[in-house]
Design an enzyme around this catalytic site. Structure first.
Site, PDB file in Angstrom:
ATOM      1  N   GLU A 131      -1.983   0.980  -9.438  1.00 38.74           N
ATOM      2  CA  GLU A 131      -3.374   1.270  -9.083  1.00 38.74           C
ATOM      3  C   GLU A 131      -3.597   2.760  -8.837  1.00 38.74           C
ATOM      4  O   GLU A 131      -4.726   3.232  -8.906  1.00 38.74           O
ATOM      5  CB  GLU A 131      -3.813   0.470  -7.861  1.00 38.74           C
ATOM      6  CG  GLU A 131      -3.177   0.893  -6.549  1.00 38.74           C
ATOM      7  CD  GLU A 131      -3.649   0.035  -5.382  1.00 38.74           C
ATOM      8  OE1 GLU A 131      -4.304   0.581  -4.489  1.00 38.74           O
ATOM      9  OE2 GLU A 131      -3.357  -1.185  -5.380  1.00 38.74           O
ATOM     10  N   HIS A 164       0.811  -1.223   0.000  1.00 41.14           N
ATOM     11  CA  HIS A 164       0.000   0.000   0.000  1.00 41.14           C
ATOM     12  C   HIS A 164       0.848   1.278   0.000  1.00 41.14           C
ATOM     13  O   HIS A 164       0.493   2.268   0.638  1.00 41.14           O
ATOM     14  CB  HIS A 164      -0.960   0.001   1.202  1.00 41.14           C
ATOM     15  CG  HIS A 164      -2.108  -0.926   1.043  1.00 41.14           C
ATOM     16  ND1 HIS A 164      -2.338  -1.984   1.899  1.00 41.14           N
ATOM     17  CD2 HIS A 164      -3.103  -0.974   0.123  1.00 41.14           C
ATOM     18  CE1 HIS A 164      -3.425  -2.639   1.519  1.00 41.14           C
ATOM     19  NE2 HIS A 164      -3.906  -2.052   0.435  1.00 41.14           N
ATOM     20  N   GLU A 200       3.774  -5.638  -3.970  1.00 40.26           N
ATOM     21  CA  GLU A 200       2.929  -4.598  -4.554  1.00 40.26           C
ATOM     22  C   GLU A 200       3.107  -3.232  -3.889  1.00 40.26           C
ATOM     23  O   GLU A 200       3.036  -3.120  -2.677  1.00 40.26           O
ATOM     24  CB  GLU A 200       1.461  -5.041  -4.461  1.00 40.26           C
ATOM     25  CG  GLU A 200       0.484  -4.097  -5.126  1.00 40.26           C
ATOM     26  CD  GLU A 200      -0.899  -4.711  -5.274  1.00 40.26           C
ATOM     27  OE1 GLU A 200      -1.879  -3.953  -5.195  1.00 40.26           O
ATOM     28  OE2 GLU A 200      -1.001  -5.948  -5.454  1.00 40.26           O
ATOM     29  N   HIS A 206      -6.145  -3.627 -10.969  1.00 34.34           N
ATOM     30  CA  HIS A 206      -6.670  -3.428  -9.620  1.00 34.34           C
ATOM     31  C   HIS A 206      -8.189  -3.561  -9.705  1.00 34.34           C
ATOM     32  O   HIS A 206      -8.830  -2.922 -10.536  1.00 34.34           O
ATOM     33  CB  HIS A 206      -6.263  -2.020  -9.172  1.00 34.34           C
ATOM     34  CG  HIS A 206      -6.617  -1.669  -7.775  1.00 34.34           C
ATOM     35  ND1 HIS A 206      -7.504  -0.636  -7.470  1.00 34.34           N
ATOM     36  CD2 HIS A 206      -6.200  -2.150  -6.595  1.00 34.34           C
ATOM     37  CE1 HIS A 206      -7.591  -0.510  -6.161  1.00 34.34           C
ATOM     38  NE2 HIS A 206      -6.818  -1.427  -5.604  1.00 34.34           N
TER      39      HIS A 206
END
Length: 387
Positions: free
Chosen positions: A242, A192, A216, A292
């Site tokens: 994303e 994130h 990620e 995403h």
């Protein structure tokens, strides 16, 4: 045929609020549905959709490329999550109209199928696990459903740096899941956009022992040069995208060789055709396309249309469960077979919303959980499968 109006709908969905848009035409019963779900800015993006109404009313809904170009140009302050999410939702609604009017699914308008179904990896499968043993048990349950990979963020409330204790706890969780599913499924570690460069490198190299499918968003998304540095210094594949919002953002990512997998979102990066263009550029770099896809039923339907016709589409992000009213507020009818979602063949996007049911679940303010240590509370206790 002319566009006559648009309408937006906001529906409470526990961790966020879904934002849907409906584009009407002067042909009785012919309209299109899109989704602009933008977590924690739901009213803002809904208003942005209405701000674009002046470019739509009186225009031919079949002229999708013209709308996109004008909406992007006339925005002046181009790009960004709000404008691009509004453009995305309306763009997918226009494709829905076009497909319905011509009596074909959207994928037929984009070149036709290259596959009948798409393999899925699971997100949200871990709720409400807290300990490594609980994660391991939840992982076994998800694999039994048929998912080919599992994704989660094991880093608690860490931001920029991580303490030795927190890192050991995260690695213990990863090890427990890895041991419970190895030889059966891959694992994907989500960050994130949490860490600074040295911390991201340290973690990435620690993760190499678990043969992860990808790591990620290891650092904040704006620093693509930093992402390229992380990628060059770790021994695991890196994914990102994303929080990139159009083909020009991705052009920089490709030029910098900053990611092994890309993850644009159909609700944020410009809609169906913009993602197809991004996927085509990725194909020229031999990079897999893994959008995403953690939002609502309309975004999922649009992503499935893309999955049908993009040659380098690799894996589809799929929420393993959702609020029980997901099946009430739309006509979604997912076929999930042997870990794959089957591409539907209905005209347009093949889905509609139920306005009366949406009214039963009005907007509720939510807060970002990512850095508070309660990410596993991503689903309510009564969450259930929607496929």
């Amino acid at each position: 045929m002319k566009i006559t109006a648009i309408k937006t709908f906001i529906c409470h969905a526990y961790r966020t609020n879904w934002v849907f848009v409906k584009v009407y035409t002067n042909i009785d019963g012919l309209y299109g549905i899109g989704e602009a779900t933008l977590e924690y800015k739901e009213h803002t993006v809904a208003q942005a959709c209405h701000d674009l109404e002046g470019l739509l009313v009186g225009k031919d809904p079949h002229r999708i490329e013209e709308f996109w170009h004008l909406a992007y140009r006339e925005g002046y302050w181009r790009g960004g999550a709000v404008l691009m999410s509004a453009i995305s939702a309306i763009e997918m609604a226009l494709w829905d109209i076009k497909g319905k009017d011509l009596g074909v699914p959207v994928y037929q308008l984009l070149g036709g199928k290259v596959r009948e179904a798409i393999p899925c990896y699971a997100n949200g499968w871990f709720a409400p696990a807290k300990t490594p043993d609980e994660f391991a048990e939840k992982a076994k349950q998800a694999i039994e459903i048929g998912f080919s990979a599992l994704k989660w963020d094991p880093f608690g409330s860490s931001y920029l740096q991580i303490s030795r204790k927190e890192l050991n706890e995260a690695l213990s969780c990863v090890e427990a899941v890895y041991d419970s599913v190895k030889h059966k499924a891959d694992i994907i570690i989500e960050a994130h956009g949490r860490f600074d460069i040295p911390t991201a490198v340290r973690i990435g190299n620690a993760l190499s022992q678990f043969d992860i499918l990808w790591y990620e968003e290891p650092i904040p998304p704006q620093n693509l040069e930093g992402l390229a540095e992380v990628k060059s210094r770790v021994n695991v594949p890196v994914s990102a995208g994303e929080r990139l919002y159009n083909r020009w953002d991705f052009k920089r990512l490709f030029e910098l060789k900053a990611a092994d997998f890309i993850q644009p979102d159909v609700s944020h990066a410009g809609g169906i055709m913009e993602l197809k263009k991004i996927a085509a550029i990725a194909e020229s770099f031999h990079i897999p396309f893994c959008p995403h896809n953690p939002s609502g039923p309309i975004a999922n339907a649009a992503t499935l249309q893309l999955a049908a016709c993009v040659p380098n589409f690799y894996l589809l992000e799929t929420m393993s469960s959702d609020v029980p009213w997901r099946s009430e507020i739309s006509t979604e009818n997912i076929q999930f077979e042997k870990g794959k979602m089957v591409i539907p063949d209905l005209p347009g996007l093949g889905i509609d919303i139920n306005e009366k049911e949406i009214e039963k679940y009005p907007y509720k303010a939510q807060e970002l959980r990512h850095y508070k240590g309660n990410l596993t509370d991503i689903r309510p206790e009564n969450a259930k499968s929607y496929f």
